[in-house]
Design a protein around this motif. Structure first.
Motif, mmCIF file in Angstrom:
data_model
loop_
_atom_site.group_PDB
_atom_site.id
_atom_site.type_symbol
_atom_site.label_atom_id
_atom_site.label_comp_id
_atom_site.label_asym_id
_atom_site.label_seq_id
_atom_site.Cartn_x
_atom_site.Cartn_y
_atom_site.Cartn_z
ATOM 1 N N TYR A 109 0.834 -1.206 0.000
ATOM 2 C CA TYR A 109 0.000 0.000 0.000
ATOM 3 C C TYR A 109 0.871 1.258 0.000
ATOM 4 O O TYR A 109 1.936 1.294 0.620
ATOM 5 N N GLY A 110 0.412 2.284 -0.694
ATOM 6 C CA GLY A 110 1.123 3.563 -0.710
ATOM 7 C C GLY A 110 0.944 4.305 0.602
ATOM 8 O O GLY A 110 0.068 3.965 1.409
ATOM 9 N N ILE A 111 1.763 5.331 0.788
ATOM 10 C CA ILE A 111 1.696 6.083 2.049
ATOM 11 C C ILE A 111 1.747 7.582 1.784
ATOM 12 O O ILE A 111 2.634 8.080 1.080
ATOM 13 N N LEU A 112 0.768 8.274 2.334
ATOM 14 C CA LEU A 112 0.779 9.731 2.355
ATOM 15 C C LEU A 112 0.689 10.116 3.830
ATOM 16 O O LEU A 112 -0.385 10.050 4.431
ATOM 17 N N GLY A 150 2.636 7.342 -5.150
ATOM 18 C CA GLY A 150 1.297 7.875 -5.403
ATOM 19 C C GLY A 150 0.578 7.090 -6.482
ATOM 20 O O GLY A 150 -0.559 7.364 -6.819
ATOM 21 N N TRP A 185 -4.164 1.479 -3.393
ATOM 22 C CA TRP A 185 -4.551 1.673 -1.992
ATOM 23 C C TRP A 185 -3.524 2.565 -1.320
ATOM 24 O O TRP A 185 -2.318 2.388 -1.523
ATOM 25 N N GLN A 186 -3.991 3.493 -0.520
ATOM 26 C CA GLN A 186 -3.049 4.415 0.099
ATOM 27 C C GLN A 186 -3.451 4.752 1.546
ATOM 28 O O GLN A 186 -4.596 5.113 1.812
ATOM 29 N N TRP A 187 -2.483 4.628 2.444
ATOM 30 C CA TRP A 187 -2.688 5.095 3.815
ATOM 31 C C TRP A 187 -2.526 6.605 3.858
ATOM 32 O O TRP A 187 -1.638 7.153 3.187
ATOM 33 N N ARG A 202 -8.866 4.141 -1.478
ATOM 34 C CA ARG A 202 -8.646 3.355 -2.688
ATOM 35 C C ARG A 202 -8.974 4.285 -3.848
ATOM 36 O O ARG A 202 -10.137 4.633 -4.050
ATOM 37 N N GLU A 250 0.063 3.811 -6.241
ATOM 38 C CA GLU A 250 -0.574 2.632 -5.653
ATOM 39 C C GLU A 250 -2.089 2.833 -5.608
ATOM 40 O O GLU A 250 -2.561 3.931 -5.367
ATOM 41 N N PRO A 258 6.207 11.261 0.461
ATOM 42 C CA PRO A 258 5.141 10.392 -0.047
ATOM 43 C C PRO A 258 5.709 9.248 -0.889
ATOM 44 O O PRO A 258 6.780 9.384 -1.468
ATOM 45 N N SER A 259 5.003 8.114 -0.924
ATOM 46 C CA SER A 259 5.385 7.044 -1.844
ATOM 47 C C SER A 259 5.005 7.495 -3.255
ATOM 48 O O SER A 259 4.524 8.612 -3.453
#
Ligand code: IPD
Ligand code: CA
Ligand code: CA
Length: 275
Positions: free
Chosen positions: A64-67, A76, A80-82, A108, A78, A73-74
């Motif tokens: 999952y991506g991460i913001l 972007g 799904w993102q946290w 999502r 992905e 940030p990952s």
């Protein structure tokens, strides 16, 4: 309560990191404080609490991506993102006001899927997952049923990092203040939304927020039967950071009241993005 596998991970992350946040809060005078901008402090607690949250999320969902507020940030890309705010209410935290929360949302694409807002001082855990309702400490919550602004208790946030917006903001404040019973500015947008979901506030508005301030709180409001929108009534609240929330009736009345103020136009002129 039987959490889904997803919420189990989110709740574990919130509780473990929340315990850490309280330890830091108790010795806040020893924290290192840096400034990302004027009136925008970041402490060693913010980074350590975020690291703990992300450790649990990544371990369970490595793709999952991460913001997250305090991390780069990952990609972007992905699906799904946290969307994570380790301490929402840092100014309160630093001043010893025990009103702050950890906020963990999951999106999502553009659609919010789940959210956890955790107030570790009061041990209040607000949770929601799309289609499964909203809960406070495992008890079902619902937005208030107040039909009009008359008698309503409304929450807001000041544009603390965009002080040039003080005058148009105060125009929106005056309009809502005149129509409602009273207004609160407690200093944590995620808790403002969670309280709106629980009916403790009838509605909430603020401009210039970041996605991590509102992602988790918004799905909690929606799953509690409420609405979240931008100032035009559309669904661009995560991107614009301008948000109006409340039970369906209050949301409509708040929107109309804000439209009659100078704030939406001023935001249009100054750009709507967070800042
Ligand atoms: C802040 C809080 C505050 C809101 C600010 C946010 P932070 O978050 O949510 O209530 O008015 O706009 O930035 O900086 O404490 O994480
Ligand atoms: Ca925040
Ligand atoms: Ca924060």
């Amino acid at each position: 309560m039987n959490y889904s596998p997803l919420l189990t991970v989110m709740v574990r992350a919130a509780r473990k990191a929340g315990a850490l946040a309280v330890q830091f809060f108790d010795r806040r005078h020893q924290l290192e404080v840096a400034f990302k901008g004027k009136d925008d402090p970041v402490t060693s607690a913010d980074t350590a609490v975020e690291k703990e949250i992300l450790f649990h999320l990544r371990k369970a969902y490595p793709r999952y991506g991460i913001l997250a507020e305090e991390s780069p940030p990952s990609t972007g890309k992905e699906e799904w993102q946290w969307v994570v705010d380790p301490i929402d209410g840092t100014l309160n935290f630093l001043h010893g006001n025990p009103h702050f929360a950890l906020s963990i949302g999951l999106a999502r694409g553009d659609e919010l899927q789940a959210g956890v807002v955790y107030d570790p001082v009061r041990d209040e855990l607000f949770t929601a997952e799309r289609g499964r309702g909203a809960f406070l400490n495992d008890q079902r919550i619902r937005v208030s049923d107040r039909g009009t602004l008359n008698g309503a208790l409304i929450a807001t946030g000041f544009p603390l990092r965009r002080k040039h917006l003080a005058a148009p903001y105060l125009s929106s404040f005056a309009a809502v203040f005149a129509a409602s019973a009273d207004i609160r500015r407690a200093g944590s947008a995620s808790l403002d939304l969670a309280y709106t979901a629980a009916g403790r506030f009838d509605g909430f508005w603020e401009s210039g927020l970041s996605p991590w301030d509102i992602a988790a709180g918004c799905i909690i409001v929606q799953e509690a039967g409420g609405f979240c929108s931008d100032f035009q009534g559309g669904n661009q609240f995560l991107g614009s950071g301008n948000i109006v929330a409340g039970n369906p009736n209050l949301h409509r009345h708040l929107l109309t009241t804000l439209e009659g103020s100078e704030l939406p136009q001023a935001l249009g002129q100054s750009g709507t993005g967070p800042g």
